[in-house]
Design a protein around this motif. Structure first.
Motif, short mmCIF file in Angstrom:
data_model
loop_
_atom_site.label_atom_id
_atom_site.label_comp_id
_atom_site.label_asym_id
_atom_site.label_seq_id
_atom_site.Cartn_x
_atom_site.Cartn_y
_atom_site.Cartn_z
N ASP A 48 6.27 10.70 -7.79
CA ASP A 48 5.71 10.11 -6.57
C ASP A 48 4.27 9.64 -6.79
N GLN A 49 3.49 10.43 -7.51
CA GLN A 49 2.11 10.04 -7.78
C GLN A 49 2.05 8.81 -8.69
N ILE A 50 2.89 8.78 -9.71
CA ILE A 50 2.91 7.65 -10.64
C ILE A 50 3.30 6.37 -9.91
N GLN A 51 4.35 6.45 -9.07
CA GLN A 51 4.75 5.28 -8.29
C GLN A 51 3.63 4.82 -7.38
N TYR A 52 3.01 5.75 -6.68
CA TYR A 52 1.94 5.46 -5.73
C TYR A 52 0.78 4.76 -6.44
N ARG A 71 -1.71 -3.00 5.50
CA ARG A 71 -1.75 -4.19 6.36
C ARG A 71 -1.79 -5.46 5.52
N LEU A 72 -2.58 -5.46 4.46
CA LEU A 72 -2.66 -6.65 3.61
C LEU A 72 -1.33 -6.93 2.91
N ALA A 73 -0.65 -5.87 2.47
CA ALA A 73 0.64 -6.06 1.82
C ALA A 73 1.63 -6.71 2.77
N SER A 74 1.58 -6.34 4.04
CA SER A 74 2.46 -6.92 5.04
C SER A 74 2.07 -8.36 5.36
N ALA A 75 0.76 -8.60 5.53
CA ALA A 75 0.28 -9.93 5.95
C ALA A 75 0.43 -10.96 4.84
N VAL A 76 0.17 -10.56 3.60
CA VAL A 76 0.16 -11.53 2.49
C VAL A 76 1.50 -11.57 1.77
N LEU A 77 2.08 -10.41 1.50
CA LEU A 77 3.30 -10.34 0.70
C LEU A 77 4.57 -10.19 1.52
N GLY A 78 4.41 -9.84 2.80
CA GLY A 78 5.58 -9.60 3.63
C GLY A 78 6.35 -8.36 3.21
N LYS A 79 5.66 -7.36 2.63
CA LYS A 79 6.31 -6.15 2.15
C LYS A 79 5.68 -4.92 2.80
N GLU A 80 6.53 -3.97 3.12
CA GLU A 80 6.07 -2.74 3.76
C GLU A 80 5.70 -1.72 2.68
N LEU A 81 4.49 -1.25 2.75
CA LEU A 81 3.99 -0.27 1.79
C LEU A 81 3.90 1.10 2.45
N GLN A 82 4.57 2.08 1.85
CA GLN A 82 4.52 3.45 2.35
C GLN A 82 3.42 4.21 1.62
N LYS A 83 2.57 4.90 2.37
CA LYS A 83 1.51 5.72 1.77
C LYS A 83 1.58 7.12 2.37
N PRO A 84 2.57 7.91 1.94
CA PRO A 84 2.74 9.25 2.52
C PRO A 84 1.53 10.15 2.23
N LYS A 85 1.13 10.86 3.25
CA LYS A 85 -0.06 11.71 3.14
C LYS A 85 0.11 12.79 2.09
N ARG A 86 1.34 13.28 1.90
CA ARG A 86 1.57 14.33 0.90
C ARG A 86 1.24 13.84 -0.51
N VAL A 87 1.31 12.52 -0.73
CA VAL A 87 0.94 11.97 -2.03
C VAL A 87 -0.54 11.59 -2.03
N THR A 88 -0.99 10.94 -0.97
CA THR A 88 -2.40 10.55 -0.87
C THR A 88 -3.31 11.75 -1.06
N MET A 89 -2.96 12.88 -0.46
CA MET A 89 -3.80 14.08 -0.47
C MET A 89 -3.36 15.07 -1.55
N SER A 90 -2.67 14.63 -2.56
CA SER A 90 -2.13 15.54 -3.58
C SER A 90 -3.15 15.83 -4.69
N ARG A 91 -2.76 16.67 -5.63
CA ARG A 91 -3.64 17.08 -6.72
C ARG A 91 -3.65 16.00 -7.81
N TRP A 92 -4.51 15.02 -7.64
CA TRP A 92 -4.60 13.95 -8.63
C TRP A 92 -5.25 14.41 -9.92
N ASP A 93 -5.87 15.57 -9.91
CA ASP A 93 -6.48 16.09 -11.13
C ASP A 93 -5.50 16.93 -11.95
#
Length: 230
Positions: free
Chosen positions: A206-210, A177-199
């Motif tokens: 995808d993880q590096i980009q995220y 929401r902040l990226a949209s309100a301040v920067l006017g850019k749409e940020l995608q946060k796919p759950k498959r990356v959010t909930m991935s094996r960060w360890d």
């Protein structure tokens, strides 16, 4: 595409570098689990550049799928401005060794590091820097609990953006929401990356980009809202 990545494919065991592009902004990114490379990255943060006083901060860890689990932070992301003094005049097309004209991001795989460099502890504890993020208080608390890393000066962008823009509802906004309100850019946060094996020892593109984009957006929101001048 709104986001892309270029792999430098460096022939080292200590680190690799990437260019992550987000809506035309190129974020030069180092991925490492080496304390020495973290120290090297920190040494490029030129204090003469006022933009370097703002640092986007984010962390990721393996999701906790049970009530009793509490996985430690796996990656620490930091993002600053270009590593040259703001007053430096550079002619178009000029290439200067060691100078990067793009935002700089560090993805430190702290969970796989043999130690925490003292320079990182000193950097985070330096009140001259303002570390920014969304929900950053909880991230800082977890850094302290997991690795005894103390962040001296942290600002949650939600409250700051709400005051700066005059929109109280932003106090409960997420980074999208902040990226949209301040920067006017749409940020995608796919759950498959959010909930991935960060360890994982080997992060995916995808993880590096995220990870890089999250830290960059926090930095860029603070810069656009002129946090240091507020």
């Amino acid at each position: 595409m709104a986001i892309s990545i270029v792999d430098y494919e460096l022939p080292y065991d200590t680190h690799n570098e990437y260019d992550v592009t987000f809506y035309g902004d190129r974020i030069h990114t180092m991925l490492t689990n080496s304390p020495a490379m973290v120290e090297s990255w920190l040494s490029t943060v030129t204090l003469a550049n006022p933009n370097h006083r703002i640092v986007g901060l984010d962390v990721e860890w393996r999701p906790n799928f049970s009530r009793n689990s509490d996985n430690p932070i796996a990656t620490l992301q930091l993002c600053t401005g270009p590593n040259y003094a703001g007053s430096l005049q550079i002619a178009p097309g000029t290439v200067l060794p060691g100078v990067c004209l793009d935002p700089n991001c560090l993805i430190f795989q702290v969970i796989h590091s043999e130690s925490i460099p003292q320079s990182l502890s000193n950097f985070l504890a330096n009140p001259a820097f303002t570390f920014v993020g969304v929900g950053i208080e909880s991230d800082c608390e977890k850094l302290l609990l997991d690795y005894e890393l103390r962040v001296a000066n942290a600002v949650d962008l939600r409250g700051f953006a709400a005051r700066r823009l005059g929109f109280p509802d932003l106090r409960n906004a997420g980074l999208k929401r902040l990226a949209s309100a301040v920067l006017g850019k749409e940020l995608q946060k796919p759950k498959r990356v959010t909930m991935s094996r960060w360890d994982s020892q080997w992060l995916t593109y995808d993880q590096i980009q995220y990870a890089a984009v999250d830290a960059f957006i926090s930095y860029e929101i603070a810069r656009q809202l002129n946090l240091r001048g507020a």
